[in-house]
Design an enzyme around this catalytic site. Structure first.
Site, mmCIF file in Angstrom:
data_model
loop_
_atom_site.group_PDB
_atom_site.id
_atom_site.type_symbol
_atom_site.label_atom_id
_atom_site.label_comp_id
_atom_site.label_asym_id
_atom_site.label_seq_id
_atom_site.Cartn_x
_atom_site.Cartn_y
_atom_site.Cartn_z
ATOM 1 N N GLU A 99 0.829 -1.204 0.000
ATOM 2 C CA GLU A 99 0.000 0.000 0.000
ATOM 3 C C GLU A 99 0.861 1.249 0.000
ATOM 4 O O GLU A 99 1.965 1.257 0.558
ATOM 5 C CB GLU A 99 -0.928 -0.014 1.227
ATOM 6 N N CYS A 109 7.227 -4.454 15.400
ATOM 7 C CA CYS A 109 6.679 -3.416 16.284
ATOM 8 C C CYS A 109 5.262 -3.833 16.703
ATOM 9 O O CYS A 109 4.416 -4.128 15.850
ATOM 10 C CB CYS A 109 6.649 -2.075 15.568
ATOM 11 N N CYS A 146 1.955 -2.072 15.295
ATOM 12 C CA CYS A 146 1.850 -1.839 13.846
ATOM 13 C C CYS A 146 1.125 -2.968 13.117
ATOM 14 O O CYS A 146 1.446 -4.154 13.314
ATOM 15 C CB CYS A 146 3.264 -1.669 13.287
ATOM 16 N N CYS A 169 -0.969 6.278 9.970
ATOM 17 C CA CYS A 169 0.290 5.679 10.396
ATOM 18 C C CYS A 169 0.063 4.385 11.184
ATOM 19 O O CYS A 169 -0.748 4.350 12.098
ATOM 20 C CB CYS A 169 1.014 6.695 11.269
HETATM 21 S S1 SF4 Z 1 6.411 -1.289 9.126
HETATM 22 FE FE1 SF4 Z 1 5.638 -1.571 11.207
HETATM 23 S S2 SF4 Z 1 6.797 -3.336 12.010
HETATM 24 FE FE2 SF4 Z 1 7.913 -2.540 10.262
HETATM 25 S S3 SF4 Z 1 9.415 -1.114 11.115
HETATM 26 FE FE3 SF4 Z 1 7.597 0.098 10.476
HETATM 27 S S4 SF4 Z 1 6.376 0.213 12.332
HETATM 28 FE FE4 SF4 Z 1 7.854 -1.458 12.695
#
Ligand code: SF4
Length: 350
Positions: A94, A118, A121, A339
């Protein structure tokens, strides 16, 4: 056995010139084809109308052009546009167009899924499937540039590598794509309008500084306390803040470019005084600014947006030491384009 053809856009201009010489043609033909591939954005060899038919079929026999296709495009009530982009192998990433009154910014992906973990996320849940090719990154920018011209009557003004993936885990292709975006043979955009956002891999930050890159650097910090940061971004156990600090000092010594820290304040995680004090201390090491980003919960779990009071406490503490601090309100929430929300909900990753 059928041999898989190579994507012609993986070749540099010199390699293309060499290919033509090796095939008893003139080197300048390489320049001509290169121009078609990048500045003219040809999607097929047939498009290359000033190249002889025999040359085009020779190219067809040897190469493919792996172009992206915008599968679905969603427009938010605030003007944000999210593209679900299908790659040549059927995978989907995306990218987002974020308009403000003065500019339009493209937020592009660098990997399908992400190598990192993360906890806040949505992309992390997809796991990394592969790195994007330089051409696939470049094509996302071209698609958004077209949308910017169509909906906002001006070309794209900025690019951030904050979509799916960790750009420094796909370093070579990201650099190659930026080279094309900034080259007069590509979009001719100033590198100062491009920001690469990393979760903070010290070794790669130093490498970028050594490579004398001209774009801006943002680091997703989210906490300046190792234990808290590891709860938010478990991989960061391998990259203690002391190492990150050293790499950032190195970056600044070499580039003289300020760093932007991306920082989300979550309720019960980093909304306490100790977290604020730690950030204030960290901000004194290297010239920087801080973007406090509004969070969009991806579920009802432990990561929830902190109160306005906590955010104000951060702002006050940073202002006291003269660090510029901006609150970034999220855009495109209604289409999951904000985000941390990019996770291919519309397009399948099959
Ligand atoms: S896409 Fe998500 S999991 Fe990957 S570095 Fe960025 S925030 Fe962290």
């Amino acid at each position: 056995m059928q041999i898989e053809k190579k994507d012609i856009r993986a070749l540099s201009k010199d390699q293309l010139r060499d290919f033509f010489v090796a095939n008893n043609d003139k080197a300048f033909r390489g320049n001509q084809v290169y121009e078609w591939l990048w500045s003219k954005g040809a999607h097929s060899f047939e498009d290359m109308t000033n190249v002889a038919k025999t040359t085009r079929s020779m190219l067809e026999d040897n190469f493919v052009i792996n172009h992206i296709k915008v599968d679905t495009m969603q427009r938010s009530s605030d003007g944000t546009v999210k593209n679900a982009v299908r790659l040549h192998d059927g995978l989907v990433v995306e990218s987002v167009l974020i308009p403000t009154e003065t500019r339009t910014t493209a937020c592009v992906s660098s990997q399908v899924g992400c190598s990192l973990d993360c906890n806040f996320c949505a992309t992390a849940r997809l796991k990394r499937m592969r790195n994007l090719e330089a051409g696939e990154i470049y094509d996302q920018v071209i698609a958004i540039d077209k949308e910017s011209r169509l909906y906002h009557n001006h070309p794209l003004s900025n690019i951030v590598f904050m979509g799916m993936g960790e750009p420094l885990m796909n370093y070579n292709n990201v650099i190659k794509a930026i080279d094309m975006i900034t080259s007069p043979e590509g979009l001719g955009m100033s590198p100062k309008r491009i920001m690469v956002s990393t979760s903070g891999i010290p070794k790669m930050i130093k490498k970028m500084a050594d490579d004398d890159v001209k774009f801006k650097l943002a680091v997703s910090l989210h906490s300046a306390i190792d234990e808290v940061r590891a709860r938010i971004m478990p991989f960061s156990k391998n990259f203690p803040l002391a190492d990150l600090r050293e790499a950032l000092e190195y970056w600044y010594r070499k580039t003289k470019n300020k760093i932007s820290y991306e920082y989300v304040v979550w309720k019960g995680i980093n909304d306490d005084k100790a977290s604020i004090d730690a950030l204030v201390k960290f901000c004194k090491y290297v010239p920087c600014k801080v973007n406090l980003i509004e969070y969009n919960p991806i579920d009802d779990g432990e990561f929830q947006q902190a109160s306005e009071e906590s955010i104000l406490a951060y702002i006050k503490a940073l202002e006291n030491i003269g660090v510029v601090c901006k609150v970034r309100r999220s855009r495109g929430k209604d289409i999951d384009a904000a985000c941390g929300q990019l996770a291919n909900k519309e397009g399948s990753v099959d």
